[in-house]
Design a protein around this motif. Structure first.
Motif, mmCIF file in Angstrom:
data_model
loop_
_atom_site.group_PDB
_atom_site.id
_atom_site.type_symbol
_atom_site.label_atom_id
_atom_site.label_comp_id
_atom_site.label_asym_id
_atom_site.label_seq_id
_atom_site.Cartn_x
_atom_site.Cartn_y
_atom_site.Cartn_z
ATOM 1 N N ASN A 17 0.804 -1.223 0.000
ATOM 2 C CA ASN A 17 0.000 0.000 0.000
ATOM 3 C C ASN A 17 0.840 1.278 0.000
ATOM 4 O OD1 ASN A 17 -2.316 -1.577 0.147
ATOM 5 N ND2 ASN A 17 -2.283 -1.609 2.374
ATOM 6 N N ALA A 18 2.143 1.125 -0.065
ATOM 7 C CA ALA A 18 3.035 2.278 0.062
ATOM 8 C C ALA A 18 2.818 3.328 -1.022
ATOM 9 C CB ALA A 18 4.492 1.819 0.059
ATOM 10 N N ASP A 19 2.376 2.922 -2.199
ATOM 11 C CA ASP A 19 2.219 3.858 -3.314
ATOM 12 C C ASP A 19 0.766 4.188 -3.627
ATOM 13 O OD1 ASP A 19 4.953 4.076 -3.681
ATOM 14 O OD2 ASP A 19 5.037 2.470 -5.173
ATOM 15 N N ASP A 20 -0.145 3.863 -2.725
ATOM 16 C CA ASP A 20 -1.564 4.101 -2.991
ATOM 17 C C ASP A 20 -1.872 5.567 -3.285
ATOM 18 O OD1 ASP A 20 -1.940 1.416 -2.602
ATOM 19 O OD2 ASP A 20 -3.359 1.639 -0.943
ATOM 20 N N GLU A 21 -1.293 6.468 -2.530
ATOM 21 C CA GLU A 21 -1.543 7.898 -2.748
ATOM 22 C C GLU A 21 -1.049 8.323 -4.130
ATOM 23 O OE1 GLU A 21 -0.265 12.097 -0.684
ATOM 24 O OE2 GLU A 21 -0.611 10.372 0.636
ATOM 25 N N LEU A 22 0.116 7.845 -4.527
ATOM 26 C CA LEU A 22 0.663 8.142 -5.847
ATOM 27 C C LEU A 22 -0.236 7.554 -6.933
ATOM 28 C CD1 LEU A 22 3.013 9.258 -7.569
ATOM 29 C CD2 LEU A 22 4.149 7.039 -7.242
#
Length: 103
Positions: A17-22
């Motif tokens: 989930n580390a890149d969900d915002e991106l």
């Protein structure tokens, strides 16, 4: 029902989930591109169902943005110089199916 974020992550085979915002930013940009290309009002897909062909185009374009975020590669298939252009060609063909052709 799967959200666009879940579908894009599945397409990318991305389990964290580390890149969900991106990814959400890329999805927003891809949806905006779809609305513009199809000659429909900005924000249209916030209130209306997205046709499957348009959804696939958004998934592909969001994935492409993520895979080629440095702007210098074609993403996963970066060894093929035509890969980036082929993504755009395919996305545009899919979006054309749901385009509003009135002038």
């Amino acid at each position: 029902m799967n959200t666009l974020l879940e579908k894009v992550k599945a397409n990318l085979i991305l389990e964290h989930n580390a890149d969900d915002e991106l990814l959400e930013l890329y999805i927003t940009a891809a949806v905006s591109y779809a609305e513009s290309y199809q000659h429909i009002a900005a924000g249209y897909y916030a209130d209306h169902d997205m046709p499957p062909t348009t959804e696939q185009a958004v998934i592909m374009l969001s994935s492409h943005f993520y895979e080629s975020r440095d702007g210098s590669t074609g993403g996963f298939f970066s060894d093929n110089v035509q890969a980036g252009q082929q993504v755009w060609n395919t996305v545009n063909l899919l979006l054309r199916l749901d385009r509003d052709w009135k002038v």
